[in-house]
Write a protein that holds these residues in place. Structure first.
Motif, PDB file in Angstrom:
ATOM      1  N   LEU A 141       2.776  -1.500   5.273  1.00  0.00           N
ATOM      2  CA  LEU A 141       3.233  -0.174   4.880  1.00  0.00           C
ATOM      3  C   LEU A 141       4.635  -0.304   4.289  1.00  0.00           C
ATOM      4  CD1 LEU A 141       2.099   1.984   7.931  1.00  0.00           C
ATOM      5  CD2 LEU A 141       1.120   2.010   5.619  1.00  0.00           C
ATOM      6  N   ILE A 142       4.875   0.430   3.226  1.00  0.00           N
ATOM      7  CA  ILE A 142       6.165   0.397   2.528  1.00  0.00           C
ATOM      8  C   ILE A 142       6.608   1.827   2.262  1.00  0.00           C
ATOM      9  CG2 ILE A 142       7.337  -0.231   0.368  1.00  0.00           C
ATOM     10  CD1 ILE A 142       5.510  -2.684   0.211  1.00  0.00           C
ATOM     11  N   GLU A 143       7.895   2.086   2.448  1.00  0.00           N
ATOM     12  CA  GLU A 143       8.484   3.370   2.092  1.00  0.00           C
ATOM     13  C   GLU A 143       9.378   3.159   0.879  1.00  0.00           C
ATOM     14  OE1 GLU A 143      10.750   7.081   4.297  1.00  0.00           O
ATOM     15  OE2 GLU A 143      11.199   5.042   4.963  1.00  0.00           O
ATOM     16  N   PRO A 144       8.887   3.461  -0.332  1.00  0.00           N
ATOM     17  CA  PRO A 144       9.708   3.263  -1.530  1.00  0.00           C
ATOM     18  C   PRO A 144      10.992   4.089  -1.462  1.00  0.00           C
ATOM     19  CG  PRO A 144       7.411   3.668  -2.115  1.00  0.00           C
ATOM     20  CD  PRO A 144       7.548   3.988  -0.656  1.00  0.00           C
ATOM     21  N   SER A 145      12.053   3.551  -2.042  1.00  0.00           N
ATOM     22  CA  SER A 145      13.327   4.261  -2.037  1.00  0.00           C
ATOM     23  C   SER A 145      13.871   4.372  -3.456  1.00  0.00           C
ATOM     24  CB  SER A 145      14.340   3.528  -1.143  1.00  0.00           C
ATOM     25  OG  SER A 145      14.613   2.243  -1.655  1.00  0.00           O
ATOM     26  N   ASP A 146      14.828   5.273  -3.634  1.00  0.00           N
ATOM     27  CA  ASP A 146      15.406   5.504  -4.950  1.00  0.00           C
ATOM     28  C   ASP A 146      16.144   4.287  -5.478  1.00  0.00           C
ATOM     29  OD1 ASP A 146      14.427   8.074  -4.900  1.00  0.00           O
ATOM     30  OD2 ASP A 146      16.285   8.948  -4.121  1.00  0.00           O
ATOM     31  N   ASP A 147      16.657   3.456  -4.572  1.00  0.00           N
ATOM     32  CA  ASP A 147      17.416   2.291  -5.018  1.00  0.00           C
ATOM     33  C   ASP A 147      16.517   1.075  -5.296  1.00  0.00           C
ATOM     34  OD1 ASP A 147      16.672   1.448  -2.507  1.00  0.00           O
ATOM     35  OD2 ASP A 147      18.714   1.382  -1.686  1.00  0.00           O
ATOM     36  N   GLY A 148      15.198   1.285  -5.230  1.00  0.00           N
ATOM     37  CA  GLY A 148      14.275   0.200  -5.552  1.00  0.00           C
ATOM     38  C   GLY A 148      13.933  -0.708  -4.400  1.00  0.00           C
ATOM     39  N   ASP A 149      14.508  -0.453  -3.209  1.00  0.00           N
ATOM     40  CA  ASP A 149      14.209  -1.272  -2.040  1.00  0.00           C
ATOM     41  C   ASP A 149      12.815  -0.936  -1.529  1.00  0.00           C
ATOM     42  OD1 ASP A 149      14.234  -2.851   0.210  1.00  0.00           O
ATOM     43  OD2 ASP A 149      15.533  -1.498   1.374  1.00  0.00           O
ATOM     44  N   GLU A 150      11.944  -1.918  -1.474  1.00  0.00           N
ATOM     45  CA  GLU A 150      10.580  -1.689  -1.017  1.00  0.00           C
ATOM     46  C   GLU A 150      10.233  -2.635   0.124  1.00  0.00           C
ATOM     47  OE1 GLU A 150       7.732  -1.585  -4.167  1.00  0.00           O
ATOM     48  OE2 GLU A 150       8.349   0.423  -4.767  1.00  0.00           O
ATOM     49  N   ALA A 151      11.103  -2.718   1.095  1.00  0.00           N
ATOM     50  CA  ALA A 151      10.849  -3.571   2.252  1.00  0.00           C
ATOM     51  C   ALA A 151       9.720  -2.990   3.088  1.00  0.00           C
ATOM     52  CB  ALA A 151      12.123  -3.706   3.084  1.00  0.00           C
ATOM     53  N   HIS A 152       8.822  -3.860   3.541  1.00  0.00           N
ATOM     54  CA  HIS A 152       7.732  -3.389   4.393  1.00  0.00           C
ATOM     55  C   HIS A 152       8.234  -3.218   5.819  1.00  0.00           C
ATOM     56  CE1 HIS A 152       7.173  -7.628   5.775  1.00  0.00           C
ATOM     57  NE2 HIS A 152       7.393  -7.926   4.498  1.00  0.00           N
ATOM     58  N   PHE A 153       7.565  -2.339   6.583  1.00  0.00           N
ATOM     59  CA  PHE A 153       8.080  -2.013   7.910  1.00  0.00           C
ATOM     60  C   PHE A 153       7.026  -2.041   9.013  1.00  0.00           C
ATOM     61  CE2 PHE A 153       6.816   2.053   6.068  1.00  0.00           C
ATOM     62  CZ  PHE A 153       6.180   2.698   7.109  1.00  0.00           C
ATOM     63  N   CYS A 154       5.744  -1.985   8.719  1.00  0.00           N
ATOM     64  CA  CYS A 154       4.694  -2.045   9.737  1.00  0.00           C
ATOM     65  C   CYS A 154       3.430  -2.606   9.114  1.00  0.00           C
ATOM     66  CB  CYS A 154       4.400  -0.657  10.339  1.00  0.00           C
ATOM     67  SG  CYS A 154       5.323  -0.279  11.866  1.00  0.00           S
ATOM     68  N   THR A 155       2.489  -2.975   9.956  1.00  0.00           N
ATOM     69  CA  THR A 155       1.213  -3.520   9.511  1.00  0.00           C
ATOM     70  C   THR A 155       0.133  -2.454   9.676  1.00  0.00           C
ATOM     71  OG1 THR A 155       1.944  -5.707  10.248  1.00  0.00           O
ATOM     72  CG2 THR A 155      -0.409  -5.431   9.829  1.00  0.00           C
ATOM     73  N   ALA A 156      -0.845  -2.453   8.779  1.00  0.00           N
ATOM     74  CA  ALA A 156      -1.948  -1.495   8.849  1.00  0.00           C
ATOM     75  C   ALA A 156      -3.222  -2.181   8.380  1.00  0.00           C
ATOM     76  CB  ALA A 156      -1.656  -0.257   7.997  1.00  0.00           C
ATOM     77  N   SER A 157      -4.363  -1.538   8.628  1.00  0.00           N
ATOM     78  CA  SER A 157      -5.642  -2.130   8.243  1.00  0.00           C
ATOM     79  C   SER A 157      -6.627  -1.049   7.816  1.00  0.00           C
ATOM     80  CB  SER A 157      -6.229  -2.956   9.390  1.00  0.00           C
ATOM     81  OG  SER A 157      -6.478  -2.136  10.520  1.00  0.00           O
ATOM     82  N   VAL A 158      -7.594  -1.435   7.004  1.00  0.00           N
ATOM     83  CA  VAL A 158      -8.607  -0.511   6.508  1.00  0.00           C
ATOM     84  C   VAL A 158      -9.749  -0.437   7.516  1.00  0.00           C
ATOM     85  CG1 VAL A 158     -10.144   0.058   4.585  1.00  0.00           C
ATOM     86  CG2 VAL A 158      -8.003  -1.189   4.151  1.00  0.00           C
ATOM     87  N   VAL A 159     -10.110   0.783   7.916  1.00  0.00           N
ATOM     88  CA  VAL A 159     -11.229   0.984   8.844  1.00  0.00           C
ATOM     89  C   VAL A 159     -12.335   1.741   8.120  1.00  0.00           C
ATOM     90  CG1 VAL A 159      -9.902   0.884  10.978  1.00  0.00           C
ATOM     91  CG2 VAL A 159     -10.116   3.064   9.780  1.00  0.00           C
ATOM     92  N   HIS A 160     -13.560   1.442   8.486  1.00  0.00           N
ATOM     93  CA  HIS A 160     -14.693   2.042   7.786  1.00  0.00           C
ATOM     94  C   HIS A 160     -14.782   3.540   8.038  1.00  0.00           C
ATOM     95  CE1 HIS A 160     -18.550   2.676   6.002  1.00  0.00           C
ATOM     96  NE2 HIS A 160     -19.057   3.099   7.150  1.00  0.00           N
ATOM     97  N   SER A 161     -15.053   4.290   6.983  1.00  0.00           N
ATOM     98  CA  SER A 161     -15.244   5.733   7.055  1.00  0.00           C
ATOM     99  C   SER A 161     -16.181   6.138   5.923  1.00  0.00           C
ATOM    100  CB  SER A 161     -13.912   6.476   6.912  1.00  0.00           C
ATOM    101  OG  SER A 161     -13.344   6.235   5.629  1.00  0.00           O
TER     102      SER A 161
END
Length: 284
Positions: free
Chosen positions: A51-71
């Protein structure tokens, strides 16, 4: 954020998430179990990412892990609920992230779905969030994230099944390369746990995946994720999971419906996840 605490898996600062008690009253547990490997030698799975929270200054550091679940909508991912604390609603998911590369693209998060037990009391067993994802393209060219990545089947009731073999791929904040561990689930006073070294800040939300084979068909099921007790753990070699139950099936169904239609009004009308989560989680 009000009721959502700004909590990440800050194991390097053990005062977070109640870990002071662990420092004062208990010794660090022995790091037993599997062996942690760099996924560069094990091929990162397409179903897990950052997961990434884009910022105005271009910093795109990731902060947590996620996964795709069937739906049914094929537009749902899963992470730890505490990952969303203090975050804006401008989040993206990058599956199979590796060394900064994004081979399967960048996918925008549309809405968040959390249980009221987490929203009201930060119940460790409710430390689960489902996120609906925007599709790519339109019309005949529309693509759902599950079409691009595949998906895990959500399985409830096995989180506490001690001895279950699991594979856990994770992204720590201080590295753009994932790690993975093959290990087994243990029971720690009714909390699901595994022991593998190297899981630190950023690994929250990492799926616990087991493979089930029946009649010659193999299926990968997610039976837990890093979170829950102490937001996942106070030590880099000990990781906890909330115990999945029927509440998670309800949340998944809501996220699935949110990806296909709006049954409860318009989600996320403000700039924070707090209001989105209150709507999506069916707050009581």
């Amino acid at each position: 954020m009000g009721q959502l605490l700004h909590l990440t898996r800050a194991r390097r600062a053990l005062v977070a998430a109640g870990c002071v008690g662990a420092l004062v009253f208990t010794a660090a547990p022995t790091a037993e179990g599997g062996r942690t490997l760099q996924a560069a030698g094990a091929n990162p799975t397409s179903r897990t990412g950052v997961l990434i929270e884009p910022s105005d200054d271009g910093d795109e550091a990731h902060f947590c892990t996620a996964s795709v679940v069937h739906s049914e909508s094929k537009d749902v991912i899963m992470t730890a609920a505490h990952c969303l604390g203090g975050k804006s609603d401008d989040l993206v998911f990058v599956p199979q992230y590796s060394g900064g590369a994004r081979p399967l693209g960048t996918w925008k998060v549309k809405a968040a779905f959390l249980d009221s037990a987490w929203m009201e009391n930060q119940d460790p067993d409710a430390d689960v969030a489902f996120l609906s994802i925007e599709t790519h393209g339109s019309g005949k060219n529309v693509q759902h994230i599950e079409d691009a990545t595949g998906a895990y089947e959500l399985e409830v009731g096995r989180s506490r099944a001690a001895g279950t073999p699991v594979s856990v791929q994770s992204y720590n904040n201080d590295s753009d390369m994932p790690i993975v561990c093959q290990t087994t689930v243990l029971d720690d006073d009714n909390d699901p746990v595994f022991h593998c070294d190297g899981y630190s800040t950023g690994s929250s939300g990492s799926p616990w995946v087991t493979t089930v084979t029946s009649k010659g068909h193999s299926e990968q099921q997610v039976i837990g994720l890093i979170g829950g007790h102490h937001q996942g753990g106070c030590y880099t070699h000990t990781s906890y999971s909330p115990a999945f139950d029927s509440r998670d099936l309800v949340l998944l169904a809501r996220a699935d419906a949110g990806g296909r239609r709006s049954d409860c009004g318009s989600p996320r009308s403000s700039s924070s996840w707090a209001s989105a989560s209150e709507w999506a989680g069916g707050r009581r």
